[in-house]
Scaffold this active site. Sequence first.
Site, PDB file in Angstrom:
ATOM      1  N   SER A 265      60.501  52.640  32.068  1.00 10.74           N
ATOM      2  CA  SER A 265      61.734  53.151  32.647  1.00 10.74           C
ATOM      3  C   SER A 265      62.569  53.956  30.818  1.00 10.74           C
ATOM      4  O   SER A 265      61.656  53.655  29.539  1.00 10.74           O
ATOM      5  CB  SER A 265      62.871  52.173  32.946  1.00 10.74           C
ATOM      6  OG  SER A 265      62.401  52.289  34.150  1.00 10.74           O
TER       7      SER A 265
ATOM      8  N   CYS B 273      65.942  60.501  38.215  1.00 13.26           N
ATOM      9  CA  CYS B 273      65.840  62.179  36.954  1.00 13.26           C
ATOM     10  C   CYS B 273      65.254  61.792  35.579  1.00 13.26           C
ATOM     11  O   CYS B 273      65.451  62.843  35.305  1.00 13.26           O
ATOM     12  CB  CYS B 273      67.503  60.831  36.194  1.00 13.26           C
ATOM     13  SG  CYS B 273      68.713  60.804  36.945  1.00 13.26           S
TER      14      CYS B 273
END
Length: 581
Positions: free
Chosen positions: A109, A50
């Site tokens: 992340s 994503c």
Amino acid sequence: MSLLVVGLSHRSAPVSVLERASLNADAQLKLLQDTVAAEPAAEAAVLATCNRIELYADVDKFHAGVAELSTLLAQHSGVGLEELTPYLYVHYEDRAVHHLFSVACGLDSMVVGEGQILGQIKDSLARAQDLHTAGRLLNDLFQQALRVGKRAHSETGIDRAGQSLVTFGLEQLSAGADVEQWARGKKALVIGAGSMSSLAAATLARAGVAEIVVANRTFERAERLALLLEEQYGQRLSEGDDTDVLARAVPMDAVPGELTRADVAVSCTGATGLVLTADSVAATVEGRTGAPAVEDTAVQETAVREAGETPLPGAGSAADENCPLDLSSVSSVPSGFSVMGEAAVAGMDAATLEQHGAWAAGGTAVDRTREAGRSGPEADAELIGALAATATRVGRIPERRRPEPVAEAPRPQPVLFLLDLAMPRDVDAAVHRLAGVRLVDIESLADASADAPMAADVDMVRRIVADEVAAFGAAQRAAHITPTVVALRSMAADVVAGEIARLEGRLPGLDDKHRAEITQTVKRVVDKLLHAPTVRVKQLAAEPGGAGYADALRTLFDLDQETVASVSRAENSTEKNRGPA
């Protein structure tokens, strides 16, 4: 080692660019095939999530590799190279290894420490292995990245520094409240049945929602996920709920109807277009009301008095009943500002504002002037004098100041909570402006995560990554000289075989026992002579800057370059033909 990675992520590119640059499964396969078909690349793997798109390759030329990989990313993502280039980052050799290991540990992340990236790296390697685009270098790299990521999670508390994107998103939806308390008893809709949607459904079930409805384009996948939820969380879901179906599947065309019943919805479909438009969401919340977000006026005034402040009169209030100014034209404006501490509503001009301020402070002369209905220079002079007298009485001279903002009327409490984890987005960004709806999407998660506190364990993980990068680099440099050592030993074996054959020509009567003994003796001598140099050259080659020892070995023993290359190709071919681990 000539490892190169070119990519973009939430750290380098805005969400609007990441949305357009996203790669579906077919595009990833085509990208891999085109990469290994290009001249500079011998191996390739793509990591697409994503929040990132990264192309890894083993290249023989740095600049040509960067140009080719950047062009391929632009071509397959659909974003022009000129537009994409400012957001691309490039890592080479040890820096590329460091980057992937950091990604595997969750350091790169959006939510630091989340472990879902390990599954995505594993899928990336399996895809490259299926297409035979991963050779020895990328197989070693990605498998070691998985081991490093697991080590970081097992040896440190990196999990405490972060959480899954789903959990972080639910925390943002709950606006700081305890997620389990916030979710308890709510009806949830999960749109999509992939890995992220499955994680969202499981997280909601553990949080204590009363019902979960799963919608997916492939109804069988939605049914399978609903069944798994029933099996694992059915008893917990049934607590305090009298419905027979606690986790159920519906087709995608049932989403609008289900959304009218849902309290919270999570969407992550991977669709290229919007799944929920602003109009469709507005229609589902029409007529639904939540708890009022604004306190009673009397309560607010009491709070103001307790704080030692004087309530400010506003348009339309009882305090304006005898005001000589006509405030009807601005009384409908919901927001306002204050000047010199006097209340006013948005829409007043400066002169009216000063007159209202003077009246509010007891400007009776202003009242008399207005009531007399007088106009002209004399009346204006009298009005100015009255204002001056008022200013003298209250102890200050009226001045022009920048309006001080007054908070706008609060939005009503949300009746529908939406979490959009898709990239490109599933939910129209215009939903942010809808009253009664709280939307959290990838962009708002990125903003929130920028302020998230970092755990002390992050430093420990960084040290692990640094150590593992050094070890991996040493192993790769040592492996780089292996084909040369193999070629050297092969040459030595050929020399032994030739000398034994010549001995047999000179001594034709040599029996088999003596021939075997002589052959073994010669081989032992050669092995002992080669053992120390080959072990030492591997150690030296493993050190930083040791790449030149392979060339030195080839030069010293006059090894055939093609023989060395053939050994290397054979090893790489074996790795490429090896299936997923």
